[in-house]
Write an enzyme that holds these catalytic residues in place. Sequence first.
Site, PDB file in Angstrom:
ATOM      1  N   ASN A  85    -131.254 -74.972  67.899  1.00  0.00           N
ATOM      2  CA  ASN A  85    -130.600 -76.180  67.411  1.00  0.00           C
ATOM      3  C   ASN A  85    -131.465 -76.764  66.298  1.00  0.00           C
ATOM      4  OD1 ASN A  85    -128.544 -76.017  69.359  1.00  0.00           O
ATOM      5  ND2 ASN A  85    -129.805 -77.059  70.880  1.00  0.00           N
ATOM      6  N   HIS A  98    -137.974 -74.725  68.560  1.00  0.00           N
ATOM      7  CA  HIS A  98    -137.864 -74.050  69.856  1.00  0.00           C
ATOM      8  C   HIS A  98    -136.637 -73.175  69.862  1.00  0.00           C
ATOM      9  CE1 HIS A  98    -136.023 -78.057  70.099  1.00  0.00           C
ATOM     10  NE2 HIS A  98    -135.121 -77.542  70.919  1.00  0.00           N
TER      11      HIS A  98
HETATM   12  P1  5GP Z   1    -132.844 -79.454  71.714  1.00  0.00           P
HETATM   13  O1  5GP Z   1    -131.684 -80.340  72.046  1.00  0.00           O
HETATM   14  O2  5GP Z   1    -133.895 -80.187  70.929  1.00  0.00           O
HETATM   15  O3  5GP Z   1    -132.440 -78.140  71.111  1.00  0.00           O
HETATM   16  O4  5GP Z   1    -133.461 -79.036  73.116  1.00  0.00           O
HETATM   17  C1  5GP Z   1    -134.562 -79.632  73.700  1.00  0.00           C
HETATM   18  C2  5GP Z   1    -134.658 -79.056  75.079  1.00  0.00           C
HETATM   19  O5  5GP Z   1    -135.919 -79.416  75.609  1.00  0.00           O
HETATM   20  C3  5GP Z   1    -133.596 -79.587  76.043  1.00  0.00           C
HETATM   21  O6  5GP Z   1    -132.844 -78.497  76.553  1.00  0.00           O
HETATM   22  C4  5GP Z   1    -134.400 -80.310  77.111  1.00  0.00           C
HETATM   23  O7  5GP Z   1    -133.869 -80.151  78.402  1.00  0.00           O
HETATM   24  C5  5GP Z   1    -135.773 -79.674  76.974  1.00  0.00           C
HETATM   25  N1  5GP Z   1    -136.853 -80.564  77.354  1.00  0.00           N
HETATM   26  C6  5GP Z   1    -137.041 -81.839  76.903  1.00  0.00           C
HETATM   27  N2  5GP Z   1    -138.149 -82.364  77.457  1.00  0.00           N
HETATM   28  C7  5GP Z   1    -138.664 -81.396  78.267  1.00  0.00           C
HETATM   29  C8  5GP Z   1    -139.822 -81.355  79.111  1.00  0.00           C
HETATM   30  O8  5GP Z   1    -140.591 -82.315  79.234  1.00  0.00           O
HETATM   31  N3  5GP Z   1    -140.044 -80.205  79.792  1.00  0.00           N
HETATM   32  C9  5GP Z   1    -139.216 -79.109  79.669  1.00  0.00           C
HETATM   33  N4  5GP Z   1    -139.527 -78.026  80.394  1.00  0.00           N
HETATM   34  N5  5GP Z   1    -138.127 -79.125  78.887  1.00  0.00           N
HETATM   35  C10 5GP Z   1    -137.850 -80.253  78.196  1.00  0.00           C
END
Ligand code: 5GP
Length: 112
Positions: A85, A98
């Site tokens: 994303n 990520h």
């Molecule tokens: P994005 O929406 O930025 O592509 O995804 C971020 C991802 O990071 C989300 O799926 C969310 O659940 C994950 N995430 C956010 N904070 C944490 C955390 O503290 N630990 C872990 N393991 N995942 C996280």
Amino acid sequence: MSSVFSKIISKEIPADILYEDDLCLAFRDINPQAPVHFLVIPKNVIESMAGLTAEDEEVVGRCLIVASRVAAEQGLVNGYRLIANTLEDGGQEVPHLHFHVLGGRKLRWPPG
Ligand code: 5GP
């Protein structure tokens, strides 16, 4: 920009780590959207896919190899989805590059 992922890399906050080397870290997503859902991140802060340069080639390449290897270790023999994303329209919430790997169920297409 520092983010929660910097604290996971430094072990200030815990995560279920699946793989780690000098360049990358793979750990389970805290809010899984599939039976297997993990993230692969570079250890250096790269905010997103937008603006990657040739200097990022080694670490980004390593992250993709790690994604493939950990997916195999997690038993995703029927396939999986790799997602990065990117920025606001891409739905990126954490400003640290990520790669999501989701699998263990049939995934729909297109995403919302
Ligand atoms: P994005 O929406 O930025 O592509 O995804 C971020 C991802 O990071 C989300 O799926 C969310 O659940 C994950 N995430 C956010 N904070 C944490 C955390 O503290 N630990 C872990 N393991 N995942 C996280």
